[in-house]
Design a protein around this motif. Structure first.
Motif, PDB file in Angstrom:
ATOM      1  N   ILE A   8     -21.893  27.223 -12.799  1.00  0.00           N
ATOM      2  CA  ILE A   8     -23.334  27.024 -12.671  1.00  0.00           C
ATOM      3  C   ILE A   8     -24.019  27.715 -13.845  1.00  0.00           C
ATOM      4  CG2 ILE A   8     -23.278  26.792 -10.159  1.00  0.00           C
ATOM      5  CD1 ILE A   8     -24.218  29.703  -9.941  1.00  0.00           C
ATOM      6  N   SER A  11     -30.127  29.127 -13.600  1.00  0.00           N
ATOM      7  CA  SER A  11     -30.750  29.316 -12.290  1.00  0.00           C
ATOM      8  C   SER A  11     -32.250  29.563 -12.433  1.00  0.00           C
ATOM      9  CB  SER A  11     -30.141  30.523 -11.567  1.00  0.00           C
ATOM     10  OG  SER A  11     -28.772  30.365 -11.432  1.00  0.00           O
ATOM     11  N   ILE A  15     -31.887  29.768  -6.681  1.00  0.00           N
ATOM     12  CA  ILE A  15     -30.662  29.044  -6.351  1.00  0.00           C
ATOM     13  C   ILE A  15     -30.853  28.430  -4.959  1.00  0.00           C
ATOM     14  CG2 ILE A  15     -29.430  31.065  -5.478  1.00  0.00           C
ATOM     15  CD1 ILE A  15     -26.912  29.750  -6.924  1.00  0.00           C
ATOM     16  N   ASP A  16     -30.687  27.145  -4.889  1.00  0.00           N
ATOM     17  CA  ASP A  16     -30.930  26.368  -3.691  1.00  0.00           C
ATOM     18  C   ASP A  16     -29.922  26.702  -2.586  1.00  0.00           C
ATOM     19  OD1 ASP A  16     -30.247  23.498  -2.253  1.00  0.00           O
ATOM     20  OD2 ASP A  16     -32.388  23.757  -2.693  1.00  0.00           O
ATOM     21  N   LYS A  18     -28.530  24.737  -0.549  1.00  0.00           N
ATOM     22  CA  LYS A  18     -27.453  23.742  -0.533  1.00  0.00           C
ATOM     23  C   LYS A  18     -26.379  24.109  -1.556  1.00  0.00           C
ATOM     24  CE  LYS A  18     -26.749  18.889   0.101  1.00  0.00           C
ATOM     25  NZ  LYS A  18     -27.376  17.629   0.402  1.00  0.00           N
ATOM     26  N   THR A  19     -26.801  24.605  -2.700  1.00  0.00           N
ATOM     27  CA  THR A  19     -25.844  25.073  -3.708  1.00  0.00           C
ATOM     28  C   THR A  19     -25.022  26.225  -3.155  1.00  0.00           C
ATOM     29  OG1 THR A  19     -27.309  24.395  -5.506  1.00  0.00           O
ATOM     30  CG2 THR A  19     -25.603  26.012  -6.041  1.00  0.00           C
ATOM     31  N   TYR A  22     -22.257  24.934  -1.015  1.00  0.00           N
ATOM     32  CA  TYR A  22     -21.125  24.434  -1.803  1.00  0.00           C
ATOM     33  C   TYR A  22     -20.285  25.584  -2.357  1.00  0.00           C
ATOM     34  CZ  TYR A  22     -23.226  19.758  -1.814  1.00  0.00           C
ATOM     35  OH  TYR A  22     -23.746  18.552  -1.451  1.00  0.00           O
TER      36      TYR A  22
END
Length: 94
Positions: A8, A11, A15-16, A18-19, A22
């Motif tokens: 990644i 940012s 930082i989302d 959903k991320t 994952y």
């Protein structure tokens, strides 16, 4: 068994969620700079190998916590991580 890596960057202090979900599924997290707020790194899942470098927007606090570039080997593959590439051959000599 192979290592599952998440790469990644950028940012920019956010930082989302959903991320982050994952990132729970990987073994290593590599952040290639422009972290922004140190809370981004604090929010990453615990128990993972985390490698990071600072980027051009990162303030002194981030620059003191992470290097400009890192060089290492993962599963026999050499890796050089930096935020903005320049003359990478000169960087490897350091």
């Amino acid at each position: 068994m192979s290592t599952k890596i998440a790469l990644i960057s950028d940012s920019h202090s956010f930082i989302d969620h959903k991320t982050l979900t994952y990132l729970q599924e990987v073994d290593e997290i590599w952040h290639a700079g422009d972290i922004g707020d140190p809370k981004v790194m604090e929010s990453l899942p615990k128990g993972k190998l985390i490698r990071a470098v600072f980027g051009n927007i990162d303030a002194m606090e981030i620059q003191q916590s992470y290097p400009e570039w890192q060089f290492w080997e993962t599963e026999g593959v050499p890796v050089l991580m930096t935020h903005i590439g320049g003359n990478l051959l000169d960087m490897r000599k350091e």
